[in-house]
Design an enzyme around this catalytic site. Structure first.
Site, short mmCIF file in Angstrom:
data_model
loop_
_atom_site.label_atom_id
_atom_site.label_comp_id
_atom_site.label_asym_id
_atom_site.label_seq_id
_atom_site.Cartn_x
_atom_site.Cartn_y
_atom_site.Cartn_z
N VAL A 193 0.83 -1.21 0.00
CA VAL A 193 0.00 0.00 0.00
C VAL A 193 0.86 1.25 0.00
O VAL A 193 1.97 1.27 0.53
CB VAL A 193 -0.95 0.01 1.22
N LEU A 247 7.02 -2.54 -7.84
CA LEU A 247 6.44 -1.22 -8.05
C LEU A 247 6.37 -0.44 -6.74
O LEU A 247 6.62 0.78 -6.72
CB LEU A 247 5.04 -1.34 -8.66
N LYS A 248 6.07 -1.13 -5.64
CA LYS A 248 6.05 -0.44 -4.34
C LYS A 248 7.44 0.08 -3.99
O LYS A 248 7.60 1.22 -3.52
CB LYS A 248 5.56 -1.41 -3.25
N THR A 249 8.46 -0.72 -4.25
CA THR A 249 9.83 -0.29 -3.99
C THR A 249 10.19 0.92 -4.84
O THR A 249 10.82 1.88 -4.37
CB THR A 249 10.81 -1.45 -4.27
N ASN A 259 8.42 3.92 -3.44
CA ASN A 259 9.08 4.42 -2.23
C ASN A 259 10.31 5.26 -2.57
O ASN A 259 10.61 6.25 -1.90
CB ASN A 259 9.48 3.25 -1.34
#
Length: 336
Positions: A137, A188-190, A193
């Site tokens: 998330v 994609l979250k990495t 971030n």
């Protein structure tokens, strides 16, 4: 309109939740509230520190004595923990559940973890007849409380469809589906971030520049709001509101230690494919410096606390005037 948890012909799935940190507790509270409003079975919860579950028990959730007991009672289990090691431990514990009891269960991981860990979890659970949905998330704990997170989804189409009714309008404002490869969601979250940390670094540098030149934070913040949009503006308010250095008795919006881990994941992923993220390297050095400051002064810091480091380097002091007024002038904090 509340999302419907099932079709008329399908039973309402029983849900579980593992991990009740700041983000996990906020999401689980929203989910249990939704289940109560839709007359659905209550949420089963498990957390190593049982006291974190009290707010959920007060609104109808059910406490489980162990991860195995929770898994046997639910159809879909959400995980919200701090890192890859914690997820690996939980998945290994789940794999101890008898195969017959694990068959067709769906495990939904909202944690920020290494892509390789997501791929491993997906493969192990698939071998046991269960499904793994990576669902990291975007959003700090205030956004989680509002139920306005952005959720990145990857996993088997059938499993994702079973989970979606409990996301938009309950935990999230929107979801993005990346296909069946769970590692893609974590990647994609990495990447996101990395972008977020870079934006925060840039805004923090700009605020220090504005203060040193006499331009002032108000003028800069007005420009950020009207020229660059809501996300940079929210980041700016996080700095000017003093949230980068929380009160001693308050949890940070987004923990500094998790930010170090998250930015470090991006650096590691880049190294594995033969490239570099120079901005991430810079941010990571400032976050590490902020962490040392927090350790020396016994303070929990927010992921935006590179602002304090940049202030000190410019001779302004880690604490802004807003922080000093908020804390009654009781700084007494030593330098790095």
């Amino acid at each position: 309109m509340d999302p419907s948890p099932s079709t008329p012909d399908a039973p309402i799935p029983k849900l579980g939740w593992i991990g009740l940190g700041s983000m996990g507790q906020a999401m689980a509270l929203n989910l249990q509230t939704h289940l109560s409003h839709t007359n659905s079975p209550p949420l089963h919860i498990y957390n190593r520190t049982a006291a974190r579950g009290q707010p959920l028990l007060a609104i109808g959730a059910i406490s489980s004595s162990s991860i195995q007991a929770l898994l046997q009672a639910v159809d879909i289990c959400f995980i919200a923990v701090s890192d890859s090691n914690a997820v690996t431990s939980i998945i290994n514990t789940i794999l101890e559940v008898p195969a017959a009891d694990l068959h067709q269960k769906i495990i939904v991981d909202t944690s920020t973890i290494a892509p390789g860990t997501s791929a491993w979890a997906q493969g192990c659970l698939r071998e046991r007849g269960a499904s793994f949905v990576a669902a990291p998330v975007f959003g700090a704990s205030p956004i989680a409380k509002e139920g306005k997170l952005l959720v990145i989804l990857a996993g088997a189409d059938k499993a994702v469809k079973a989970v979606e009714p409990f996301l938009v309008g309950v935990l999230a404002r929107k979801t993005l589906y990346l296909g069946e490869d769970a590692a893609k969601a974590s990647l994609l979250k990495t990447t996101g971030n990395f972008l977020t940390a870079g934006f925060m670094e840039l805004i923090a540098e700009a605020h220090v520049f504005a203060e040193k030149t006499g331009l002032g934070s108000d003028a800069l913040e007005s420009l950020v709001e009207h020229q660059y949009g809501p996300l940079p503006f929210a980041m700016s308010k996080r700095l000017t509101g003093g949230f980068y250095l929380p009160k001693r008795d308050e949890r940070p919006w987004s923990d500094l230690n998790l930010a170090v881990k998250d930015v470090g994941l991006g650096v590691e992923c880049a190294e594995k494919v033969g490239t570099r993220l120079p901005v991430a390297d810079l941010v990571l050095s400032h976050l590490e410096e902020a962490r040392r400051y927090g350790e020396v002064n016994g303070r929990a810091l927010d992921s935006s606390s590179m602002y304090g480091v940049l202030r000190e380097r410019a001779g302004l002091g880690f604490e802004s005037e807003v922080v000093r007024r908020r804390d009654g002038g009781d700084g007494g904090l030593s330098g790095l």
